[in-house]
Design an enzyme around this catalytic site. Structure first.
Site, PDB file in Angstrom:
ATOM      1  CG  PHE A 277      -3.225   5.338  13.355  1.00  0.00           C
ATOM      2  CD1 PHE A 277      -2.979   6.523  12.694  1.00  0.00           C
ATOM      3  CD2 PHE A 277      -2.622   5.120  14.579  1.00  0.00           C
ATOM      4  CE1 PHE A 277      -2.166   7.494  13.246  1.00  0.00           C
ATOM      5  CE2 PHE A 277      -1.792   6.077  15.145  1.00  0.00           C
ATOM      6  CZ  PHE A 277      -1.561   7.276  14.473  1.00  0.00           C
TER       7      PHE A 277
ATOM      8  CG  ASN B  75      -0.208  -0.137   2.511  1.00  0.00           C
ATOM      9  OD1 ASN B  75       0.557   0.734   2.894  1.00  0.00           O
ATOM     10  ND2 ASN B  75      -0.422  -1.251   3.225  1.00  0.00           N
TER      11      ASN B  75
ATOM     12  N   PRO C  57      -3.519 -12.295   9.183  1.00  0.00           N
ATOM     13  CG  PRO C  57      -1.712 -13.369  10.204  1.00  0.00           C
ATOM     14  CD  PRO C  57      -2.173 -12.856   8.880  1.00  0.00           C
ATOM     15  CG  ASP C  58      -7.539  -7.793  12.772  1.00  0.00           C
ATOM     16  OD1 ASP C  58      -6.811  -6.945  13.317  1.00  0.00           O
ATOM     17  OD2 ASP C  58      -8.699  -7.562  12.400  1.00  0.00           O
ATOM     18  CB  ILE C  59      -1.491  -6.950  13.930  1.00  0.00           C
ATOM     19  CG1 ILE C  59      -0.716  -7.813  12.937  1.00  0.00           C
ATOM     20  CG2 ILE C  59      -0.587  -6.532  15.092  1.00  0.00           C
ATOM     21  CD1 ILE C  59       0.439  -7.088  12.266  1.00  0.00           C
ATOM     22  CG  LEU C  60      -5.908  -2.659  16.319  1.00  0.00           C
ATOM     23  CD1 LEU C  60      -4.823  -2.184  17.284  1.00  0.00           C
ATOM     24  CD2 LEU C  60      -6.418  -1.493  15.489  1.00  0.00           C
TER      25      LEU C  60
ATOM     26  CE  LYS D  34     -10.015  -4.531  13.482  1.00  0.00           C
ATOM     27  NZ  LYS D  34      -9.031  -4.565  12.410  1.00  0.00           N
TER      28      LYS D  34
ATOM     29  CE  LYS E 112       8.772 -11.623 -14.452  1.00  0.00           C
ATOM     30  NZ  LYS E 112       9.656 -10.825 -15.337  1.00  0.00           N
TER      31      LYS E 112
ATOM     32  CG  ASP F 189      -7.184  -5.240   5.637  1.00  0.00           C
ATOM     33  OD1 ASP F 189      -6.769  -5.205   6.813  1.00  0.00           O
ATOM     34  OD2 ASP F 189      -7.666  -4.264   5.052  1.00  0.00           O
TER      35      ASP F 189
END
Length: 414
Positions: A331, A218, A313-316, A349, A297, A287
């Site tokens: 954030f 991103n 994995p959802d860290i937060l 969360k 390649k 995500d």
């Protein structure tokens, strides 16, 4: 980069093996334009010689309170009065104890007791000594006096132990000195109100590999997270910065953990979470990640490519599930329905606070040097901040966190 030209720095060198690094520090400060007046303790003289520092600083070196080369002045009072900064590096457990308890039995400690100038301390000692409650209590007391710290590094110590206690490298100390004067020039030198706190910060993007040459990522630059880490450091916290790939210089005086994928960031965060007091998760984490990572390649075909993704994995969320006493800040970077989505994220969360910003707003996009944010708490408090530099946002954030830790309302946020 702030100039040190004309700055008068009194460098106190106490008696530890790291005293040899003080010679390089003297040289670098002098080359940067500072006038460096060195004071060696009697124990330091067991490791280094005055002539070395005289040659590097081009100034007389002081070792004895009762040696007065100029009859018109009292040396330790003159040094104390004229210093722009007093820097003690290395600072042993012994000298820290003396400083904390007002003992003035040599040239360095009498100068420290007499000065009204800012004092910066760079500890260096055995890891067990550093962790001893007496030493920690003495450093807490010095922080209350307004002394600033350059955190020691972690690694192999001269005694053979591995742990925290290595004197920060001369380059890191010089950068800490520059950062202090930069803040002083801007009039935003903050109190050491985070001393004794362990702050865990995540920053930057993550990269999820598709094959050896392609990945999903991103636009996150890491600027906000790095500003948060630096603000916490400058306010006295012990900081761990877990960072995805960025083009930014690694901040001095923090423990830096470089990661690439969301899994690597997850593992690093979970490792440091139990020992953290405050967690600020500002990283823009993927995500989703490719279900299959190709060993070679992928070749371009004639038709469209379908890339199958799995949820990452959802860290937060995991932080929110595992937290005990930690104060957790998330954030929310959104493009619409900012407050609605941010409030939902706080609940889903299990956060204590969230920093919400519309990335489409002028001055608030990823990669910019400024940000426009809204702070929201779990209790429903909301404060809108005007456009500020990311460093100013970071300090406002910690002002808000400290208010909540003291159970005072965000309405007191100045």
């Amino acid at each position: 980069m702030v100039s040190l030209a004309g700055k008068r720095i009194v460098l106190g060198v106490s008696g530890g093996i790291a005293a040899y690094k003080a010679a390089a520090l003297t040289s670098k400060l002098t080359q940067a334009g500072a006038q460096v007046n060195v004071i060696l303790t009697h124990n330091a003289l067991q490791f280094v010689q005055p002539l070395t520092f005289q040659a590097l600083s081009h100034q007389p070196v002081h070792t004895d309170t009762f040696t007065e080369p100029d009859a018109h002045v009292i040396s330790h009072i003159e040094l104390a009065d004229k210093a722009d900064l007093v820097l003690v590096a290395p600072a042993t457990a012994n000298i820290i104890g003396k400083m904390a308890n007002g003992i003035a039995d040599d040239m360095l400690t009498t100068t420290l007791l007499a000065t009204k100038s800012p004092v910066m301390v760079a500890p260096a000692m055995n890891v067990n000594m550093y962790d001893h409650p007496a030493v920690q209590a003495n450093m807490e007391k010095l922080a209350e006096y307004g002394y600033r710290f350059v955190e020691p590094g972690v690694g192999l110590l001269a005694c053979g132990w591995i742990g925290k206690g290595r004197l920060a490298e001369p380059e890191e100390i010089v950068e800490a000195v520059r950062a202090f004067f930069a803040q002083q020039e801007k009039g935003n030198v903050r109190p050491l109100d985070l001393h004794g706190k362990r702050v865990l910060v995540t920053a930057g993007p993550t990269r999820e590999k598709i094959d050896p040459v392609r990945y999903i990522t991103n636009h996150a630059s890491g600027k906000m997270g790095y500003a948060i880490a630096e603000a916490a450091r400058d306010r006295g916290a012990e900081v761990v910065l877990v960072s995805g790939p960025t083009a930014l210089k690694k901040p001095d005086g923090v423990r830096f953990v470089a990661v690439e994928s969301v899994q690597e960031m997850f593992d690093a965060v979970m490792e440091h979470l139990p020992k953290s007091d405050i967690v600020v998760k500002s990283a823009a984490v993927s995500d989703y990640r490719p279900k299959t990572v190709h060993a070679h390649k992928m070749k371009k075909g004639d038709g469209p490519l379908v890339l199958e993704l799995d949820k990452a994995p959802d860290i937060l969320k995991t932080i929110g599930e595992r937290k005990t006493t930690q104060f957790v800040v998330g954030f929310a970077a959104e493009t619409q329905d900012l407050i609605k989505h941010a409030k939902s994220k706080v609940e889903r969360k299990n956060l204590d606070m969230i920093v919400a910003n519309n990335v489409l707003a002028e001055g608030a996009g990823m990669g910019s040097d400024t940000n426009v944010v809204t702070l929201l708490t779990r209790a429903g408090e909301q404060v809108d901040l005007e456009k500020l530099s990311k460093r100013e946002v970071a300090d406002k954030l910690f002002d808000a966190v400290l208010l909540k830790l003291s159970e005072r309302p965000l309405s007191e946020l100045s």
